[in-house]
Design a protein around this motif. Sequence first.
Motif, PDB file in Angstrom:
ATOM      1  N   PHE A  28       0.824  -1.307  -0.134  1.00 34.83           N
ATOM      2  CA  PHE A  28       0.021   0.053  -0.032  1.00 34.83           C
ATOM      3  C   PHE A  28       0.856   1.287  -0.029  1.00 34.83           C
ATOM      4  N   GLY A  29       2.120   1.366   0.189  1.00 35.54           N
ATOM      5  CA  GLY A  29       2.927   2.329   0.431  1.00 35.54           C
ATOM      6  C   GLY A  29       2.741   3.094   1.844  1.00 35.54           C
ATOM      7  N   GLU A  30       1.562   3.214   2.132  1.00 36.18           N
ATOM      8  CA  GLU A  30       1.418   3.988   3.633  1.00 36.18           C
ATOM      9  C   GLU A  30       0.500   3.138   4.341  1.00 36.18           C
ATOM     10  N   LEU A  31       0.909   3.173   5.754  1.00 34.69           N
ATOM     11  CA  LEU A  31       0.079   2.169   6.610  1.00 34.69           C
ATOM     12  C   LEU A  31      -0.079   3.031   8.222  1.00 34.69           C
ATOM     13  N   VAL A  32      -0.863   2.830   8.615  1.00 35.65           N
ATOM     14  CA  VAL A  32      -1.603   3.513   9.844  1.00 35.65           C
ATOM     15  C   VAL A  32      -1.849   2.145  10.737  1.00 35.65           C
ATOM     16  N   ILE A  33      -0.898   2.270  11.674  1.00 35.47           N
ATOM     17  CA  ILE A  33      -1.008   0.963  12.724  1.00 35.47           C
ATOM     18  C   ILE A  33      -1.742   1.650  14.067  1.00 35.47           C
ATOM     19  N   GLY A  34      -3.026   0.890  14.278  1.00 35.22           N
ATOM     20  CA  GLY A  34      -3.696   1.327  15.055  1.00 35.22           C
ATOM     21  C   GLY A  34      -3.648   0.569  16.465  1.00 35.22           C
ATOM     22  N   VAL A  35      -3.204   1.034  17.598  1.00 36.44           N
ATOM     23  CA  VAL A  35      -3.329   0.173  18.895  1.00 36.44           C
ATOM     24  C   VAL A  35      -4.707   0.421  19.289  1.00 36.44           C
ATOM     25  N   MET A  36      -5.391  -0.804  19.519  1.00 42.46           N
ATOM     26  CA  MET A  36      -6.821  -0.667  19.904  1.00 42.46           C
ATOM     27  C   MET A  36      -6.917  -1.612  21.219  1.00 42.46           C
ATOM     28  N   HIS A  37      -8.259  -1.507  21.502  1.00 46.53           N
ATOM     29  CA  HIS A  37      -8.449  -2.316  22.768  1.00 46.53           C
ATOM     30  C   HIS A  37      -9.297  -3.533  22.009  1.00 46.53           C
ATOM     31  N   ASN A  38      -8.931  -4.855  22.656  1.00 39.72           N
ATOM     32  CA  ASN A  38      -9.757  -6.030  22.085  1.00 39.72           C
ATOM     33  C   ASN A  38     -10.586  -6.324  23.231  1.00 39.72           C
ATOM     34  N   PRO A  39     -11.986  -6.170  23.239  1.00 39.89           N
ATOM     35  CA  PRO A  39     -12.723  -6.467  24.353  1.00 39.89           C
ATOM     36  C   PRO A  39     -12.510  -8.046  24.892  1.00 39.89           C
ATOM     37  N   ALA A  40     -12.206  -9.019  24.010  1.00 42.81           N
ATOM     38  CA  ALA A  40     -11.944 -10.276  24.481  1.00 42.81           C
ATOM     39  C   ALA A  40     -10.850 -10.488  24.848  1.00 42.81           C
ATOM     40  N   LYS A  41      -9.715  -9.350  25.300  1.00 45.70           N
ATOM     41  CA  LYS A  41      -8.701  -9.365  26.356  1.00 45.70           C
ATOM     42  C   LYS A  41      -8.561  -8.390  26.898  1.00 45.70           C
ATOM     43  N   ALA A  91      -3.980 -13.720   9.870  1.00 46.49           N
ATOM     44  CA  ALA A  91      -4.090 -14.884  10.668  1.00 46.49           C
ATOM     45  C   ALA A  91      -3.225 -16.134  10.870  1.00 46.49           C
ATOM     46  N   ARG A  92      -3.005 -16.633  12.192  1.00 45.10           N
ATOM     47  CA  ARG A  92      -2.017 -17.611  12.205  1.00 45.10           C
ATOM     48  C   ARG A  92      -2.726 -18.996  11.898  1.00 45.10           C
ATOM     49  N   THR A  93      -4.093 -19.137  12.523  1.00 44.05           N
ATOM     50  CA  THR A  93      -4.594 -20.495  12.491  1.00 44.05           C
ATOM     51  C   THR A  93      -5.849 -20.417  11.902  1.00 44.05           C
ATOM     52  N   THR A  94      -6.494 -21.845  11.629  1.00 47.40           N
ATOM     53  CA  THR A  94      -7.807 -21.960  11.272  1.00 47.40           C
ATOM     54  C   THR A  94      -8.893 -21.241  11.887  1.00 47.40           C
ATOM     55  N   HIS A  95      -8.551 -21.309  13.422  1.00 48.93           N
ATOM     56  CA  HIS A  95      -9.483 -20.507  14.348  1.00 48.93           C
ATOM     57  C   HIS A  95      -9.471 -19.126  13.896  1.00 48.93           C
ATOM     58  N   ASP A  96      -8.257 -18.279  13.680  1.00 47.27           N
ATOM     59  CA  ASP A  96      -7.946 -17.055  13.594  1.00 47.27           C
ATOM     60  C   ASP A  96      -8.621 -16.754  12.243  1.00 47.27           C
ATOM     61  N   PHE A  97      -8.630 -17.597  11.305  1.00 50.38           N
ATOM     62  CA  PHE A  97      -9.195 -17.445   9.967  1.00 50.38           C
ATOM     63  C   PHE A  97     -10.580 -17.194  10.116  1.00 50.38           C
ATOM     64  N   GLU A  98     -11.180 -18.078  10.941  1.00 49.01           N
ATOM     65  CA  GLU A  98     -12.719 -17.711  10.711  1.00 49.01           C
ATOM     66  C   GLU A  98     -13.155 -16.629  11.589  1.00 49.01           C
ATOM     67  N   THR A  99     -12.230 -16.273  12.619  1.00 48.19           N
ATOM     68  CA  THR A  99     -12.787 -15.185  13.406  1.00 48.19           C
ATOM     69  C   THR A  99     -12.618 -13.917  12.517  1.00 48.19           C
ATOM     70  N   GLU A 100     -11.400 -13.751  11.832  1.00 48.75           N
ATOM     71  CA  GLU A 100     -11.057 -12.800  11.098  1.00 48.75           C
ATOM     72  C   GLU A 100     -12.103 -12.552   9.748  1.00 48.75           C
ATOM     73  N   GLN A 101     -12.431 -13.758   9.099  1.00 47.63           N
ATOM     74  CA  GLN A 101     -13.558 -13.701   8.067  1.00 47.63           C
ATOM     75  C   GLN A 101     -14.821 -13.293   8.710  1.00 47.63           C
TER      76      GLN A 101
END
Length: 159
Positions: A28-41, A91-101
């Motif tokens: 993309f040439g330009e990326l903003v990295i956002g530090v966010m709160h994950n309600p699950a963590k 995504a690292r795992t199939t579980h991550d993949f399903e969540t991300e999907q």
Amino acid sequence: MGVAFYPGSFDPFHLGHLDIVEQAVEMFGELVIGVMHNPAKPSGMFTPDERADLIRQSTQHLGKAVCVEKFSGLTVEAAAQIKATFLVKSARTTHDFETEQQMAQTNRAATGISTVLLFATPEHQFVTSTYLRQFAQAGGTIRTPLAPDCVLAALKAKH
Ligand code: PNS
């Protein structure tokens, strides 16, 4: 192509994250990295300011292509604030993949923004912030570079 947005809790940032950042900058040439709160963590080790600072130190070599900011609330609202054209996730795992999907489809249905899913190189694909924290909390020594030096030093300093 416009700026892309990579949200995450990054508690702490590790080499798997860095690999995704480098791929996204290439794409993309330009990326903003956002530090966010994950309600699950709910409980974190590093404060949002500490996480952002460690990411800035870890991505210095990418110069102005990367910008690190803290956000609260919804990822799609943060993306809209910075006028991001795509979300970047991994995504690292199939579980991550399903969540991300599911998240990607919800975010696209709700706001029209698409998600690009990237995969870290196999040697870093297994690295998780959770296990780095567990290692540090138990006083374990991380002998190979699973995270940038500044992060390894910060983990050591916390415990
Ligand atoms: O690094 P993580 O913990 O996997 O990052 C997850 C994060 C923070 C990106 C995700 O939980 C998130 O998007 N949180 C903001 C709340 C949100 O937008 N929820 C709706 C998802 S469809």
